[in-house]
Design a protein around this motif. Structure first.
Motif, PDB file in Angstrom:
ATOM      1  N   ALA A  33      -2.911   5.805  -5.976  1.00 55.64           N
ATOM      2  CA  ALA A  33      -2.463   4.643  -6.754  1.00 55.64           C
ATOM      3  C   ALA A  33      -1.943   3.519  -5.861  1.00 55.64           C
ATOM      4  CB  ALA A  33      -1.376   5.065  -7.726  1.00 55.64           C
ATOM      5  N   CYS A  34      -1.535   3.848  -4.648  1.00 50.97           N
ATOM      6  CA  CYS A  34      -1.018   2.840  -3.717  1.00 50.97           C
ATOM      7  C   CYS A  34      -2.134   2.116  -2.974  1.00 50.97           C
ATOM      8  CB  CYS A  34      -0.090   3.491  -2.695  1.00 50.97           C
ATOM      9  SG  CYS A  34       1.357   4.231  -3.434  1.00 50.97           S
ATOM     10  N   GLY A  35      -3.312   2.661  -2.993  1.00 52.74           N
ATOM     11  CA  GLY A  35      -4.433   2.047  -2.287  1.00 52.74           C
ATOM     12  C   GLY A  35      -4.622   2.628  -0.900  1.00 52.74           C
ATOM     13  N   CYS A  36      -4.208   3.864  -0.718  1.00 55.08           N
ATOM     14  CA  CYS A  36      -4.321   4.530   0.583  1.00 55.08           C
ATOM     15  C   CYS A  36      -5.057   5.851   0.421  1.00 55.08           C
ATOM     16  CB  CYS A  36      -2.936   4.803   1.165  1.00 55.08           C
ATOM     17  SG  CYS A  36      -1.957   3.329   1.469  1.00 55.08           S
ATOM     18  N   SER A  37      -5.640   6.300   1.510  1.00 52.26           N
ATOM     19  CA  SER A  37      -6.252   7.617   1.538  1.00 52.26           C
ATOM     20  C   SER A  37      -5.889   8.248   2.864  1.00 52.26           C
ATOM     21  CB  SER A  37      -7.768   7.509   1.385  1.00 52.26           C
ATOM     22  OG  SER A  37      -8.307   6.797   2.480  1.00 52.26           O
ATOM     23  N   GLY A  38      -5.759   9.543   2.873  1.00 51.98           N
ATOM     24  CA  GLY A  38      -5.383  10.184   4.121  1.00 51.98           C
ATOM     25  C   GLY A  38      -5.644  11.664   4.109  1.00 51.98           C
ATOM     26  N   CYS A  51       3.560  -0.046  -2.076  1.00 50.84           N
ATOM     27  CA  CYS A  51       4.424   1.141  -2.125  1.00 50.84           C
ATOM     28  C   CYS A  51       4.480   1.663  -3.554  1.00 50.84           C
ATOM     29  CB  CYS A  51       5.835   0.789  -1.662  1.00 50.84           C
ATOM     30  SG  CYS A  51       5.917   0.205   0.049  1.00 50.84           S
ATOM     31  N   GLY A  52       4.869   2.906  -3.688  1.00 54.82           N
ATOM     32  CA  GLY A  52       5.037   3.472  -5.014  1.00 54.82           C
ATOM     33  C   GLY A  52       4.461   4.866  -5.142  1.00 54.82           C
ATOM     34  N   CYS A  53       4.136   5.487  -4.023  1.00 52.76           N
ATOM     35  CA  CYS A  53       3.598   6.838  -4.054  1.00 52.76           C
ATOM     36  C   CYS A  53       4.410   7.730  -3.112  1.00 52.76           C
ATOM     37  CB  CYS A  53       2.131   6.836  -3.623  1.00 52.76           C
ATOM     38  SG  CYS A  53       1.085   5.761  -4.589  1.00 52.76           S
ATOM     39  N   PRO A  54       5.659   8.016  -3.437  1.00 51.12           N
ATOM     40  CA  PRO A  54       6.460   8.849  -2.533  1.00 51.12           C
ATOM     41  C   PRO A  54       5.865  10.246  -2.403  1.00 51.12           C
ATOM     42  CG  PRO A  54       7.633   8.446  -4.594  1.00 51.12           C
ATOM     43  CD  PRO A  54       6.382   7.641  -4.632  1.00 51.12           C
ATOM     44  N   GLY A  55       5.847  10.727  -1.197  1.00 48.65           N
ATOM     45  CA  GLY A  55       5.288  12.045  -0.919  1.00 48.65           C
ATOM     46  C   GLY A  55       3.800  12.028  -0.666  1.00 48.65           C
ATOM     47  N   GLU A  56       3.155  10.917  -0.950  1.00 49.99           N
ATOM     48  CA  GLU A  56       1.729  10.784  -0.696  1.00 49.99           C
ATOM     49  C   GLU A  56       1.532   9.793   0.443  1.00 49.99           C
ATOM     50  OE1 GLU A  56      -0.579   9.824  -4.142  1.00 49.99           O
ATOM     51  OE2 GLU A  56       0.714  11.010  -5.442  1.00 49.99           O
ATOM     52  N   CYS A  57       0.278   9.499   0.700  1.00 49.66           N
ATOM     53  CA  CYS A  57      -0.065   8.526   1.727  1.00 49.66           C
ATOM     54  C   CYS A  57       0.242   7.132   1.193  1.00 49.66           C
ATOM     55  CB  CYS A  57      -1.550   8.668   2.050  1.00 49.66           C
ATOM     56  SG  CYS A  57      -2.074   7.664   3.430  1.00 49.66           S
ATOM     57  N   PRO A  59       1.600   2.802   2.580  1.00 51.24           N
ATOM     58  CA  PRO A  59       1.728   1.913   3.735  1.00 51.24           C
ATOM     59  C   PRO A  59       3.017   2.160   4.524  1.00 51.24           C
ATOM     60  CG  PRO A  59       1.150   0.666   1.773  1.00 51.24           C
ATOM     61  CD  PRO A  59       1.438   2.063   1.336  1.00 51.24           C
ATOM     62  N   LYS A  60       2.991   1.731   5.781  1.00 50.93           N
ATOM     63  CA  LYS A  60       4.163   1.902   6.637  1.00 50.93           C
ATOM     64  C   LYS A  60       5.318   1.066   6.099  1.00 50.93           C
ATOM     65  CE  LYS A  60       1.606   2.823  10.856  1.00 50.93           C
ATOM     66  NZ  LYS A  60       1.296   2.388  12.211  1.00 50.93           N
ATOM     67  N   GLY A  61       6.528   1.574   6.242  1.00 49.06           N
ATOM     68  CA  GLY A  61       7.717   0.835   5.836  1.00 49.06           C
ATOM     69  C   GLY A  61       8.163   1.118   4.416  1.00 49.06           C
ATOM     70  N   CYS A  62       7.388   1.836   3.645  1.00 48.19           N
ATOM     71  CA  CYS A  62       7.752   2.112   2.253  1.00 48.19           C
ATOM     72  C   CYS A  62       8.966   3.040   2.178  1.00 48.19           C
ATOM     73  CB  CYS A  62       6.582   2.728   1.497  1.00 48.19           C
ATOM     74  SG  CYS A  62       5.257   1.535   1.193  1.00 48.19           S
ATOM     75  N   GLU A  63       9.008   4.027   3.046  1.00 49.44           N
ATOM     76  CA  GLU A  63      10.137   4.969   3.032  1.00 49.44           C
ATOM     77  C   GLU A  63      11.435   4.250   3.402  1.00 49.44           C
ATOM     78  OE1 GLU A  63      12.104   8.310   2.211  1.00 49.44           O
ATOM     79  OE2 GLU A  63       9.956   8.024   1.914  1.00 49.44           O
ATOM     80  N   ALA A  64      11.372   3.370   4.406  1.00 45.20           N
ATOM     81  CA  ALA A  64      12.559   2.607   4.805  1.00 45.20           C
ATOM     82  C   ALA A  64      13.002   1.683   3.673  1.00 45.20           C
ATOM     83  CB  ALA A  64      12.269   1.793   6.058  1.00 45.20           C
ATOM     84  N   GLU A  65      12.050   1.087   2.983  1.00 45.22           N
ATOM     85  CA  GLU A  65      12.359   0.201   1.849  1.00 45.22           C
ATOM     86  C   GLU A  65      13.036   0.992   0.723  1.00 45.22           C
ATOM     87  OE1 GLU A  65       9.664  -2.329  -1.238  1.00 45.22           O
ATOM     88  OE2 GLU A  65       9.083  -2.452   0.886  1.00 45.22           O
ATOM     89  N   ARG A  66      12.544   2.219   0.467  1.00 41.71           N
ATOM     90  CA  ARG A  66      13.152   3.080  -0.546  1.00 41.71           C
ATOM     91  C   ARG A  66      14.582   3.453  -0.169  1.00 41.71           C
ATOM     92  NH1 ARG A  66       8.371   5.047  -1.747  1.00 41.71           N
ATOM     93  NH2 ARG A  66       8.262   6.563  -0.087  1.00 41.71           N
ATOM     94  N   GLN A  67      14.802   3.732   1.118  1.00 43.56           N
ATOM     95  CA  GLN A  67      16.155   4.087   1.582  1.00 43.56           C
ATOM     96  C   GLN A  67      17.115   2.920   1.401  1.00 43.56           C
ATOM     97  OE1 GLN A  67      17.470   6.949   2.536  1.00 43.56           O
ATOM     98  NE2 GLN A  67      15.536   7.987   2.144  1.00 43.56           N
ATOM     99  N   LYS A  68      16.659   1.697   1.707  1.00 41.30           N
ATOM    100  CA  LYS A  68      17.500   0.509   1.523  1.00 41.30           C
ATOM    101  C   LYS A  68      17.865   0.325   0.053  1.00 41.30           C
ATOM    102  CE  LYS A  68      15.848  -2.265   5.414  1.00 41.30           C
ATOM    103  NZ  LYS A  68      15.113  -3.481   5.794  1.00 41.30           N
TER     104      LYS A  68
END
Length: 152
Positions: A33-38, A51-57, A59-68
């Motif tokens: 759903a985020c537009g990534c494959s891995g 961003c919007g797929c926690p635990g999945e593939c 884009p970079k920086g999504c986890e840091a954005e979620r933490q903020k």
């Protein structure tokens, strides 16, 4: 010329399968759903990936954005809890100060009411109340007003 043409064909025959294999691999991987494959730790995202797929593939920086964002929410909750506690403690402090201020206001009110002259209306009402009291308590007719006040 023949050499050049054969070299060109030979290199094209090696490069084309490699490029087609990459295209085929990219097509085989479904996008989330985020537009990534891995696969495993490798993650390939499109340019428009979000961003919007926690635990999945994702884009970079999504986890840091979620933490903020989580830290901001925690700070807001802490601030709200402090304000609520302050509000709970404030009435206790105000009650103490209100008792002091009420007694001071009562003193001031007593002084003001003692100093304020009675109007004609107030006098009439006071006389009616006195007459009603004396009708109920005839023994109080011979007492001073201060004695009657102390009994009440």
């Amino acid at each position: 010329m023949k050499k050049l043409l054969s070299t060109l064909l030979l290199s094209a025959s090696f490069l084309l399968p490699v490029t087609w294999a990459q295209v085929a691999r990219a097509e085989k991987r479904p996008l989330n759903a985020c537009g990534c494959s891995g696969e495993g730790d490798s993650c390939i995202c499109e340019k428009k990936a979000k961003c919007g797929c926690p635990g999945e593939c994702e884009p970079k920086g999504c986890e840091a954005e979620r933490q903020k964002q989580l830290q901001k929410e925690i700070d807001v909750e802490i601030k709200r809890a402090k304000e609520e506690e302050k509000a709970r403690n404030k009435p206790k402090e105000e009650a103490k100060s209100d008792d002091d201020s009420e007694s001071a206001a009562a003193d001031k009110g007593a002084k003001k009411s003692a100093v304020r002259p009675m109007t004609a209306r107030d006098r009439k009402q006071f006389l009616k109340l006195l007459e009603a009291y004396l009708a109920e308590h005839p023994e109080a007719a011979n007492k001073m007003l201060s004695e009657v006040r102390s009994e009440l």
